[in-house]
Design a protein around this motif. Structure first.
Motif, PDB file in Angstrom:
ATOM      1  N   ARG A 115       8.291   5.987   1.001  1.00 44.07           N
ATOM      2  CA  ARG A 115       7.645   6.357  -0.250  1.00 44.07           C
ATOM      3  C   ARG A 115       8.133   7.749  -0.633  1.00 44.07           C
ATOM      4  NH1 ARG A 115       6.763   1.886   0.547  1.00 44.07           N
ATOM      5  NH2 ARG A 115       4.848   0.665   0.336  1.00 44.07           N
TER       6      ARG A 115
ATOM      7  N   GLU B  61       5.672   8.260  -8.541  1.00 41.23           N
ATOM      8  CA  GLU B  61       5.787   7.756  -7.170  1.00 41.23           C
ATOM      9  C   GLU B  61       6.595   6.465  -7.143  1.00 41.23           C
ATOM     10  OE1 GLU B  61       1.835   7.265  -5.682  1.00 41.23           O
ATOM     11  OE2 GLU B  61       1.383   9.416  -5.765  1.00 41.23           O
TER      12      GLU B  61
ATOM     13  N   TYR C  81       2.594   3.253   5.128  1.00 42.27           N
ATOM     14  CA  TYR C  81       2.486   3.643   6.536  1.00 42.27           C
ATOM     15  C   TYR C  81       1.051   3.366   6.984  1.00 42.27           C
ATOM     16  CZ  TYR C  81      -0.326   7.911   6.007  1.00 42.27           C
ATOM     17  OH  TYR C  81      -1.344   8.791   5.773  1.00 42.27           O
TER      18      TYR C  81
ATOM     19  N   GLN D 219       8.707   3.394  -4.317  1.00 40.58           N
ATOM     20  CA  GLN D 219       9.192   2.953  -3.019  1.00 40.58           C
ATOM     21  C   GLN D 219      10.700   3.165  -3.028  1.00 40.58           C
ATOM     22  OE1 GLN D 219       7.992  -1.096  -2.005  1.00 40.58           O
ATOM     23  NE2 GLN D 219       9.722  -1.226  -0.612  1.00 40.58           N
TER      24      GLN D 219
ATOM     25  N   SER E 125       8.520  10.644  -4.310  1.00 45.19           N
ATOM     26  CA  SER E 125       8.132  10.953  -5.695  1.00 45.19           C
ATOM     27  C   SER E 125       9.174  11.852  -6.334  1.00 45.19           C
ATOM     28  CB  SER E 125       6.795  11.711  -5.741  1.00 45.19           C
ATOM     29  OG  SER E 125       5.745  10.950  -5.222  1.00 45.19           O
TER      30      SER E 125
ATOM     31  N   GLY F 273       0.803  -1.213   0.000  1.00 46.22           N
ATOM     32  CA  GLY F 273       0.000   0.000   0.000  1.00 46.22           C
ATOM     33  C   GLY F 273       0.834   1.261   0.000  1.00 46.22           C
ATOM     34  N   ASN F 274       0.438   2.218   0.829  1.00 48.43           N
ATOM     35  CA  ASN F 274       1.152   3.490   0.791  1.00 48.43           C
ATOM     36  C   ASN F 274       2.251   3.584   1.852  1.00 48.43           C
ATOM     37  OD1 ASN F 274      -0.400   3.787   3.018  1.00 48.43           O
ATOM     38  ND2 ASN F 274      -1.490   5.619   2.339  1.00 48.43           N
TER      39      ASN F 274
ATOM     40  N   PRO G  51       4.069  10.818  -1.901  1.00 45.61           N
ATOM     41  CA  PRO G  51       2.899  10.005  -2.260  1.00 45.61           C
ATOM     42  C   PRO G  51       1.852   9.943  -1.140  1.00 45.61           C
ATOM     43  CG  PRO G  51       4.941   8.831  -2.778  1.00 45.61           C
ATOM     44  CD  PRO G  51       5.312  10.022  -1.940  1.00 45.61           C
ATOM     45  N   GLN G  52       2.257  10.263   0.078  1.00 45.90           N
ATOM     46  CA  GLN G  52       1.334  10.198   1.217  1.00 45.90           C
ATOM     47  C   GLN G  52       0.749  11.572   1.541  1.00 45.90           C
ATOM     48  OE1 GLN G  52       4.716   8.928   3.274  1.00 45.90           O
ATOM     49  NE2 GLN G  52       4.264   6.738   3.209  1.00 45.90           N
TER      50      GLN G  52
END
Lengths: 401, 371
Positions: free
Chosen positions: B201, B193, B39, B195, B203, B36-37, B161-162
C-alpha cells in the motif's frame, strides 16, 4: 480500391486510409485503443470497430477477395496496419480473421464457408482458440483432449488452457485427439463448436496485471456434430499448420513499435515544471537511441521480407526471426516505457483502465499503461511458439540441419 | 570480512523464517495483498514481540541496538516469503531516519511506540522529478510566526495508508534539507492511496500549507547527509530482501524445470534452458556478493559507492532473474495463481523505488569523478 497491381500508388492509398481513419472510430473505440495493455484489446469496443471495418469492406485484408478480402498487395496491408496504429484504434482480435478464418477458407466445405465466414467478418460470432492444454504447450502435438466417435457426433473429454477471451466467445475452434495411432501429429482433428454446450465449463485465469484475459475450458462428455469438423479426421495438424502459414509475411511489429516509440520520445522530450526533460539524461537517451536502432531494424526486416515474397510464398525460417526480434524488441520497449514512467508505474489502476469508467488516472495518462503493458508483454516470448522453440527452428534452418 | 550471517544473526533470522513459514502460504498472501489495508495488525504485533522493531534502536529507547546484519536477515526471510507487513518502509527507512535525528524529545515520544508495534510511520521523500535522487525536491518548508509551513507533493510513499505519522523531507529557504513529522490527519494533507504492483500500500501525498510546530523538525541542522546515509543503508536491507526473493525464485524454477515435461522429457534436459538457469544463478550470486561487499563498507568513505552498485545491480540482475523465471514457467508463469509472478513483480518494483539503475549509474559516475 481493389487492385493487386504492384505499381499501385502507395501514397494515395495511405491518404485514403488516413481520411477514413480520421472520422470512422468513435471516441469509445479510440479510448479502447489508448487502454490496450496487451495484444488483446478491450473486447466490446474492439468488436464495435470490427463491425465498422466490415461495413467498409476492410476487415480482412489478407483474405481472398471473393470471401471478403480487400485485394490489397502486401505493402498496402502493411501501410493499413501502420496507419491504424498511428491513429490509435485498437488492433482487431486475431482469432476470427487470422486464426479460424483461414482454416475454414482453406479446408472448409462450401456449406461451412457460407455458414461461418460472414459472421467471422462482422464479429457477430467471436471465436476462441482451443489448442494448448496443461500438458501440451510448446509440445502442442502431445495434446490429449479426446474426441470419441459416436454416430454423427464426437464426444469430447479433457481440457484446454490459455484460451484467450474464452469468457467472451460464443464459438471455439479446437484441436482434439481422434487417434493415438502413429506419430502424435497424426491423430489430431480440427473441430468447430459452440461455447456453452452441455458439459463445458469456462474458468477465467487472472493474469499478472490482475485481469482475466486467458481461460481454462473443461469438457465432460460434450457432444459435437461431426459436420463441424474442418478437413478430414486426423488431418487437424495440417489445418493448423496451414493457418500458421496463411499470414504470409504478416509480421507487423514495426507498425506498432514505430508510433509507440515516437510517443515515448515525446514524453521524454516534454519539459517538467522546472524545465527539465528526461531526454537530457545521457543514460536514458543512450537507451532510447539503442532502442531506436532495434525498432528500425524490426521495421526494415518486416518490409524486406514482404518486399521479397512472391505472391503466395511463405517466409520460411524468417518467420521465426521476425517473431523473436519483434517480441523481444517489444519487451525492451515495454521496459524502457516503464523506466520512463518511474514511480508513476507503481499504482495498480485497473479501474482507470476500464473503457468508459471515467476514473481519472493517478499521475499522467502516459504512465497508466506502463506497468500492465510491461507485465503482459512478458507473454510475447511465450505465446505463438515460445522464443526458445523459434530459436531452435531458426538454427535448424540456418545450419541446414 | 563478513560473507555470511553470524551465528547470532542466523539464530534471529531463523526465528523469522519460522514466523514466515507459519503465516505466509502463497494463497493467504494473495488474499492479504488484495484486501483491506494490506497487512495484518496481529502479525505486526507478533513481529514486535519477536523483537524485530527494536533492532536498530538504542537501549535508552527500549531497543536492542544491533547492527544492520540482523535487519538484513529479517528482510531476507521477508523476501523469501513475500511478506506484506511494511517492515521495510516503517523500520528500515522511517525508523532508522528517526534514530539518526537529534531531536531528543521527538525520538523519546515516537521510538518506544514504534518498537512496541503501536506506531506505524512512513518516510515521504520521493518526488516525481527527483528520479531517485533524495536530495532533489520541490517540497518546501518555511518558518512563519513560530510555525513551519510545508508545501509540496510526494509520490509512492510506501506504508502511508497504514501509517498515522509521516516523516516528510523538505527544503528550507537556505536550501537545507529538513525532516518534519506530520500527522496523517493534519489539515492540508491530501492522500491518494493505492495498492502497488507488488501488493503493498502506498500514497501520493500533497501538502498545502501544512503547519507543524518548530519542534516537529527531526534534525536541527541540514539533514541531507543523514538522509542519504539512511537510504543507502536501507538499500542493503533491500538487497537482502532481493536475495531472499531470488533464492526462492531459483528454487521454485529449478523444481519446475525438473518436473515439467514436454517432448517426452523434463524440460531441464534442454541445454538452452540449462544455460538460462545457469545465467540466473550467476545473476543471483552477483547480488549476494555485492550485498556482503557493501555491508563491509558501512561506516567507510566507500559505502555510498558500494550501496549504489548494489542497487544498480538489483535493477539489472533482479529484473533479469524475475523475467526469466516467468519465461521458464511459460503460460503458468503469467498468472496471478502462481507465486512466481508475485516475486517477479516485487523485483520489478524494487528498481522503480529509491533510485533505479540509471540513477545509481549516474551517481557512480559522479562519485568517481569527485575522487
Amino acid at each position: 480500391m481493389s487492385t493487386t497491381d504492384q505499381s499501385v500508388d502507395l501514397e494515395s492509398f495511405r491518404q485514403e486510409v488516413r481520411a477514413f481513419l480520421e472520422t470512422a472510430p468513435t471516441p469509445e473505440i479510440l479510448e479502447a485503443g489508448r487502454k490496450t495493455t496487451s495484444v488483446f484489446a478491450p473486447f466490446k469496443e474492439t468488436m464495435a470497430w470490427q463491425k465498422i471495418l466490415n461495413d467498409k469492406g476492410w476487415v480482412a485484408p489478407s483474405w481472398p477477395q471473393e470471401y471478403g478480402g480487400t485485394g490489397w498487395n502486401i505493402q498496402q496491408r502493411y501501410i493499413f496496419t501502420q496507419e491504424c496504429n498511428r491513429r490509435g484504434v485498437p488492433p482487431l482480435l486475431p482469432q476470427n480473421i487470422q486464426m479460424v478464418g483461414p482454416a475454414v477458407l482453406g479446408f472448409g466445405t462450401d456449406e461451412q464457408k457460407a455458414e461461418y465466414l460472414p459472421k467471422m467478418l462482422s464479429g457477430e460470432d467471436f471465436w476462441c482458440q482451443g489448442y494448448s492444454e496443461p500438458g501440451a504447450g510448446s509440445d502442442l502435438a502431445s495434446l490429449k483432449c479426446r474426441a470419441e466417435s459416436d454416430g454423427d457426433d464426437y464426444i469430447l473429454n479433457g481440457s484446454k488452457t490459455w484460451t484467450t477471451y474464452g469468457h467472451h466467445a460464443n464459438k471455439m475452434f479446437a484441436l482434439v485427439r481422434t487417434s493415438t495411432e502413429g506419430k502424435p501429429q497424426q491423430g489430431i482433428t480440427f473441430l468447430l463448436l459452440d461455447m456453452g454446450l452441455p458439459g463445458m465449463e469456462v474458468r477465467p485465469i487472472i493474469g499478472l496485471d490482475g485481469e482475466p484475459e486467458q481461460c481454462e475450458v473443461f469438457f465432460t462428455d460434450v457432444r459435437v456434430p461431426k459436420r463441424n469438423r474442418i478437413g478430414e479426421e486426423n488431418q487437424g495438424w495440417t489445418v493448423a499448420k496451414y493457418v500458421l502459414e496463411f499470414e504470409r509475411g504478416g509480421s507487423t511489429f514495426g507498425t506498432f513499435l514505430v508510433p509507440a516509440m515516437e510517443q515515448l520520445h515525446a514524453v521524454c522530450d516534454t519539459p517538467d515544471a522546472s524545465g527539465n526533460r528526461l531526454s537530457d539524461d545521457p543514460i536514458l537517451s543512450y537507451k532510447l537511441a539503442e532502442l531506436d536502432i532495434d525498432i528500425r531494424a524490426v521495421e526494415h526486416n518486416e518490409k524486406r521480407v514482404n518486399a521479397n515474397l512472391k505472391h503466395g510464398e511463405n517466409p520460411g525460417p524468417m518467420a521465426s526471426l521476425l517473431k523473436i526480434m519483434g517480441t523481444e524488441v517489444m519487451q525492451r520497449f515495454s521496459e524502457l516505457q516503464l523506466e520512463v514512467a518511474g514511480l508513476a508505474g507503481l499504482p495498480l489502476q485497473n479501474d482507470a483502465l476500464v473503457v468508459g469508467s471515467n476514473v481519472a488516472p493517478i499521475g499522467e495518462e502516459s504512465a497508466l499503461l506502463a506497468m500492465p503493458y510491461y507485465l503482459n508483454t512478458r507473454a510475447a516470448s511465450i505465446y505463438a511458439g515460445s522464443n526458445e522453440v523459434q530459436r531452435s527452428l531458426l538454427a535448424k534452418a540456418a545450419l541446414g540441419a | 570480512m563478513q560473507y555470511q550471517y553470524t551465528s547470532e544473526q542466523s539464530e534471529f533470522k531463523d526465528s523469522l523464517r519460522k514466523f514466515v513459514q507459519d503465516h505466509y502460504d502463497y494463497e493467504s498472501r494473495r488474499h492479504l495483498a488484495k484486501e483491506g489495508n494490506g497487512y495484518k495488525a496481529e502479525y505486526w504485533q507478533q513481529l514486535a514481540e519477536l523483537g524485530v522493531f527494536g533492532l536498530p534502536f538504542a537501549e535508552e529507547f527500549g531497543g536492542l541496538e544491533l547492527d544492520l546484519g540482523y535487519l538484513m536477515g529479517v528482510a531476507e526471510e521477508f523476501g523469501r516469503g513475500l511478506v506484506l507487513e511494511p517492515m521495510f518502509p516503517v523500520l528500515a527507512l522511517a525508523g532508522r531516519l528517526l534514530a539518526a535525528g537529534d531531536n531528543a524529545e521527538l525520538k523519546n515520544e515516537l521510538i518506544p511506540s514504534l518498537i512496541g508495534g503501536e506506531l506505524l510511520i512512513a518516510l515521504a521523500s520521493e518526488e516525481k522529478a527527483s528520479r531517485g535522487n533524495p536530495l532533489i525536491m520541490a517540497t518546501s518548508v518555511k518558518a512563519e510566526g513560530g510555525e513551519l509551513v510545508i508545501n509540496g507533493e510526494k509520490h509512492a510513499v510506501y506504508a502511508a495508508p497504514q501509517a498515522s505519522q509521516y516523516l516528510v523531507t523538505a527544503k528550507d529557504e537556505s536550501g537545507a534539507v529538513k525532516v518534519l513529522l506530520v500527522a496523517a490527519d493534519a489539515a492540508g494533507v491530501t492522500a491518494t492511496e493505492y495498492q502497488t504492483v507488488d501488493g503493498a500500500r502506498a500514497s501520493n501525498l500533497r501538502f498545502d500549507n501544512v503547519k507543524v510546530p518548530a519542534s516537529a523538525s527531526l534534525f536541527s541542522g541540514d539533514a541531507a547527509a543523514s538522509l542519504e546515509l539512511v537510504i543507502d543503508e536501507a538499500l542493503l536491507v533491500m538487497g537482502a530482501e532481493a536475495v531472499g526473493l531470488m533464492d526462492q525464485l531459483m528454487a521454485i524454477t529449478g523444481e519446475y524445470l525438473q518436473t515439467r515435461k514436454q517432448f517426452g522429457m523434463p524440460i531441464a534436459a534442454f541445454q538452452a534452458l540449462q544455460h538460462r538457469y545457469a545465467d540466473m544463478y550467476i545473476a543471483c550470486e552477483k547480488i549476494r556478493s555485492l550485498m556482503w561487499g557493501a555491508l563491509q563498507t558501512v561506516g567507510t568513505a566507500e559505502f555510498a559507492e558500494s550501496a549504489a552498485m548494489l542497487k544498480a545491480e538489483i535493477g539489472k540482475s533482479g529484473r533479469y532473474l524475475g523475467q526469466q523465471a516467468v519465461q521458464l514457467h511459460g503460460g503458468i508463469g503469467m498468472t496471478d495463481e502462481l507465486s512466481v509472478g508475485a516475486y517477479f513483480k516485487r523485483l520489478t518494483a524494487m528498481d522503480l523505488i529509491l533510485g533505479g539503475r540509471d540513477y545509481q549509474l549516474s551517481r557512480l559516475i559522479k562519485i568517481r569523478k569527485a575522487a
